[in-house]
Design a protein around this motif. Sequence first.
Motif, short mmCIF file in Angstrom:
data_model
loop_
_atom_site.label_atom_id
_atom_site.label_comp_id
_atom_site.label_asym_id
_atom_site.label_seq_id
_atom_site.Cartn_x
_atom_site.Cartn_y
_atom_site.Cartn_z
N GLN A 1 0.84 -1.19 0.00
CA GLN A 1 0.00 0.00 0.00
C GLN A 1 0.89 1.25 0.00
N VAL A 2 0.62 2.15 -0.94
CA VAL A 2 1.41 3.37 -1.06
C VAL A 2 0.89 4.42 -0.09
N GLN A 3 1.81 5.04 0.62
CA GLN A 3 1.45 6.14 1.51
C GLN A 3 2.43 7.28 1.34
N LEU A 4 1.89 8.48 1.28
CA LEU A 4 2.69 9.71 1.30
C LEU A 4 2.16 10.53 2.46
N VAL A 5 3.00 10.80 3.43
CA VAL A 5 2.57 11.50 4.63
C VAL A 5 3.34 12.80 4.76
N GLU A 6 2.63 13.92 4.59
CA GLU A 6 3.26 15.23 4.70
C GLU A 6 3.25 15.73 6.13
N SER A 7 4.21 16.56 6.44
CA SER A 7 4.27 17.23 7.74
C SER A 7 5.07 18.52 7.58
N GLY A 8 4.96 19.38 8.59
CA GLY A 8 5.77 20.59 8.60
C GLY A 8 5.04 21.87 8.28
N ALA A 24 7.54 8.69 2.31
CA ALA A 24 6.91 7.76 1.37
C ALA A 24 7.11 6.32 1.83
N SER A 25 6.12 5.50 1.53
CA SER A 25 6.25 4.06 1.77
C SER A 25 5.47 3.33 0.69
N GLY A 26 5.88 2.09 0.42
CA GLY A 26 5.17 1.28 -0.56
C GLY A 26 5.56 1.54 -2.00
N ILE A 27 6.60 2.33 -2.25
CA ILE A 27 7.05 2.59 -3.61
C ILE A 27 8.55 2.35 -3.71
N ARG A 98 5.07 10.04 -8.77
CA ARG A 98 4.64 9.48 -10.06
C ARG A 98 5.74 8.59 -10.60
N ASP A 99 5.34 7.36 -10.94
CA ASP A 99 6.29 6.39 -11.45
C ASP A 99 6.88 6.87 -12.77
N ALA A 100 8.19 6.81 -12.90
CA ALA A 100 8.86 7.29 -14.11
C ALA A 100 8.61 6.37 -15.30
N VAL A 101 8.22 5.13 -15.03
CA VAL A 101 8.00 4.17 -16.11
C VAL A 101 6.51 4.04 -16.42
N SER A 102 5.70 3.92 -15.39
CA SER A 102 4.26 3.75 -15.56
C SER A 102 3.55 4.97 -14.97
N ALA A 103 3.28 5.95 -15.82
CA ALA A 103 2.75 7.23 -15.35
C ALA A 103 1.39 7.11 -14.67
N GLN A 104 0.68 6.02 -14.92
CA GLN A 104 -0.63 5.86 -14.27
C GLN A 104 -0.48 5.57 -12.79
N LEU A 105 0.73 5.20 -12.37
CA LEU A 105 1.00 5.02 -10.94
C LEU A 105 1.34 6.39 -10.38
N ASN A 106 0.31 7.08 -9.91
CA ASN A 106 0.41 8.48 -9.53
C ASN A 106 -0.28 8.64 -8.17
N TYR A 107 0.45 9.08 -7.16
CA TYR A 107 -0.06 9.09 -5.80
C TYR A 107 0.06 10.47 -5.17
N TRP A 108 -0.88 10.74 -4.24
CA TRP A 108 -0.94 12.03 -3.56
C TRP A 108 -0.95 11.83 -2.06
N GLY A 109 -0.36 12.78 -1.35
CA GLY A 109 -0.51 12.83 0.09
C GLY A 109 -1.80 13.54 0.46
#
Length: 118
Positions: A1-8, A24-27, A98-109
């Motif tokens: 599972q992909v997670q992007l957790v922002e802080s600050g 980031a995790s899961g990528i 965003r995955d450099a190879v598969s652009a559809q793999l695009n995730y947001w925090g």
Amino acid sequence: QVQLVESGGGLVQPGGSLRLSCAASGIIFSRFHMGWYRQAPGKQRELVAAMFSNGIINYADSVKGRFTISRDNVKITVYLQMNSLKPEDTAVYYCNARDAVSAQLNYWGQGTQVTVSS
């Protein structure tokens, strides 16, 4: 599972500084382009800074010379150092991967609020 957790994020006076972090995790971090976007009330989301997997960096004209994007491949974290903040920098800031190879793999925090006000 992909997670992007922002802080600050937070409240800062004009001219002040903040550093945003995105853990980031899961990528496969080295394979992803990493970026920071922001969205102010009533405005479209816009790119602030991007660091591509090959190391190339782009900044929005409005932040050049004030913001710096960096990444730590050991901590799997991307940072946005923001200096000389202005009221117009007030927005919700989002981390993007965003995955450099598969652009559809695009995730947001989930976003972190930055408010620049006296």
